[in-house]
Enzyme design. Structure first.
Site, mmCIF file in Angstrom:
data_model
loop_
_atom_site.group_PDB
_atom_site.id
_atom_site.type_symbol
_atom_site.label_atom_id
_atom_site.label_comp_id
_atom_site.label_asym_id
_atom_site.label_seq_id
_atom_site.Cartn_x
_atom_site.Cartn_y
_atom_site.Cartn_z
ATOM 1 N N SER A 1 0.829 -1.201 0.000
ATOM 2 C CA SER A 1 0.000 0.000 0.000
ATOM 3 C C SER A 1 0.869 1.260 0.000
ATOM 4 O O SER A 1 1.649 1.460 -0.923
ATOM 5 C CB SER A 1 -0.959 -0.037 1.187
ATOM 6 O OG SER A 1 -1.983 0.911 1.056
ATOM 7 N N ASP B 1 -0.749 -4.859 -3.483
ATOM 8 C CA ASP B 1 -2.096 -4.297 -3.445
ATOM 9 C C ASP B 1 -2.120 -2.779 -3.395
ATOM 10 O O ASP B 1 -2.794 -2.177 -2.553
ATOM 11 C CB ASP B 1 -2.907 -4.878 -2.285
ATOM 12 C CG ASP B 1 -4.394 -4.994 -2.647
ATOM 13 O OD1 ASP B 1 -4.680 -5.372 -3.788
ATOM 14 O OD2 ASP B 1 -5.248 -4.700 -1.792
ATOM 15 N N HIS C 1 -7.158 -6.211 2.144
ATOM 16 C CA HIS C 1 -6.118 -5.322 1.632
ATOM 17 C C HIS C 1 -4.742 -5.707 2.165
ATOM 18 O O HIS C 1 -3.738 -5.595 1.454
ATOM 19 C CB HIS C 1 -6.463 -3.884 2.017
ATOM 20 C CG HIS C 1 -5.457 -2.878 1.580
ATOM 21 N ND1 HIS C 1 -4.900 -2.866 0.315
ATOM 22 C CD2 HIS C 1 -4.891 -1.831 2.242
ATOM 23 C CE1 HIS C 1 -4.039 -1.858 0.216
ATOM 24 N NE2 HIS C 1 -4.014 -1.222 1.376
#
EC number: 3.1.1.89
Length: 386
Positions: A156, A181, A349
């Protein structure tokens, strides 16, 4: 940006099935205990997953900053791990145990500025440029002018910082790059709803166990094993609170001091202080970083990220929780074979926490495929189709 982008969209996905191997199977078993069996939400120390911990000093104009790193392994390339926003290096704990058992490598998991146990003079400067420079400075402080081969792996926000670090040539011995991700298009679309997501989180927790339980039940981290070590890096004791007894004495001290005011004038200030301290006494843990205050940096983390990623002249890996994450630039780049991609379904996530074994298999296969590392423990590569 930690669980900020995708958990809003993935909160209703089913829990992942038990994973084969060391990291995932244990946690899978814990998550699926039968009726009457209470799950253990107690925190686990970093030392169960990492071999050592070090505070790396980096000099600057105003003094010294100290960056916390956790390390494992003694041979092979260095995998420099960068966590997502609000998380810490401890989010890589279970992944570290999984990757070390598959390939010969060294792990350096870094607490980025403003996060975890890292202490810097200006913890509010979370610009992509500053954090990328931090990564380069830590590498230089640890290895000098002759750093070993390094692969940057980021989740991220950390994935975005890894790309900015690579594109600025701040790690001279860089041999590979992995984003987990994080995709520019998805991230930019999600920015408008970030503040609402953050407002929906609890502001405080009664205990570390309570924080760990919330992280699992809310879906922020779907792997109990990882949550038990990772959440320790996300929350801290409220300032001035050292123990339930200590907090009680602080509250009483404030009350006694206020009672010296003029008779009959019970001040609003007194009641506010008392209420605030009572809240801290009952909920002594809060978030280490107020992510809502970092909003001015969000755009800079992600805007232009896809083209930056594609322009890095090194082997690249993109791991996603769903194929729908791809934006136009990455879709074209993937069709042109500019990077390797693997989709890991049934994850939230925090892919590397939810499915540490699968992420370790993907990274290990990437390292072996490019002859960056040697397999150990009989690990067999399974090359993905894309």
């Amino acid at each position: 940006m930690s669980a900020l982008e995708k958990s809003m969209h993935l909160g209703r996905l089913p829990s992942r099935p038990p994973l084969p191997g060391s990291g995932g199977s244990q946690s899978g078993a814990k998550m699926r205990m039968g009726p009457g069996r209470k799950r253990d939400f107690s925190p686990v120390p970093w030392s169960q997953y990492f071999e050592s911990m070090e505070d790396v000093e980096v000099g600057n104009e105003t003094g010294k900053d100290t960056f916390r790193v956790y390390k494992s392994g003694s041979e092979g390339p260095v995998l420099l791990l960068l966590h997502g926003g609000g998380h810490s290096a401890l989010s890589w704990a279970v992944f570290t145990a999984a990757i070390i058992s598959r390939v010969q490598c060294r792990i350096v998991a870094l607490d980025l500025r403003g996060h975890g146990e890292t202490k810097v003079k200006n913890s509010e400067d979370l610009s992509a440029e500053t954090m990328a420079k931090d990564v380069g400075n830590v590498v230089e402080a640890m290895y000098g002018d002759l750093p070993p081969p390094i692969m940057l792996i980021g989740h991220s926000m950390g994935g975005a910082i890894a790309v900015h670090t690579a594109s600025s040539n701040l790690v001279p011995s860089l041999l590979g790059l992995c984003m987990i991700d994080v995709v520019e298009g998805t991230a930019m679309d999600a920015l408008n709803s970030m503040q609402n997501f953050l407002r929906g989180r609890p502001k405080t927790f009664k205990s570390l166990e309570n924080a760990i339980e919330w992280s699992v039940k809310s879906g922020q981290i779907r792997n109990l094993e990882s949550a038990r070590v990772s959440m320790v890096g996300q929350v801290k004791q409220c300032e001035g609170i050292t123990s339930p007894e200590g907090s009680k004495s602080i509250v009483e001290g404030i009350i006694e001091e206020e009672e010296e005011d003029e008779e009959g004038s019970e001040s609003i200030n007194k009641r506010k202080k008392e209420d605030d301290m009572e809240t801290k006494k009952d909920h002594p843990y809060t978030w280490r970083i107020e992510l809502a205050k970092t909003e001015k940096y969000w755009d800079g983390w992600f805007r232009g990220l896809s083209n930056l990623f594609l322009s890095c002249p090194i082997p690249k890996l993109l791991l996603l929780a769903g194929v729908d994450r791809l934006d136009k630039d990455l879709t074209i780049g993937q069709m042109q074979g500019k990077f390797q991609m693997q989709v890991l379904p049934q994850c939230g996530h925090a892919v590397h926490e939810d499915a540490p074994d699968k992420v370790a298999e993907a990274v290990a296969t990437f390292l072996i495929r490019h002859r960056f590392a040697e397999p150990i423990g009989g690990f067999q590569c399974v090359f993905p189709g894309c």
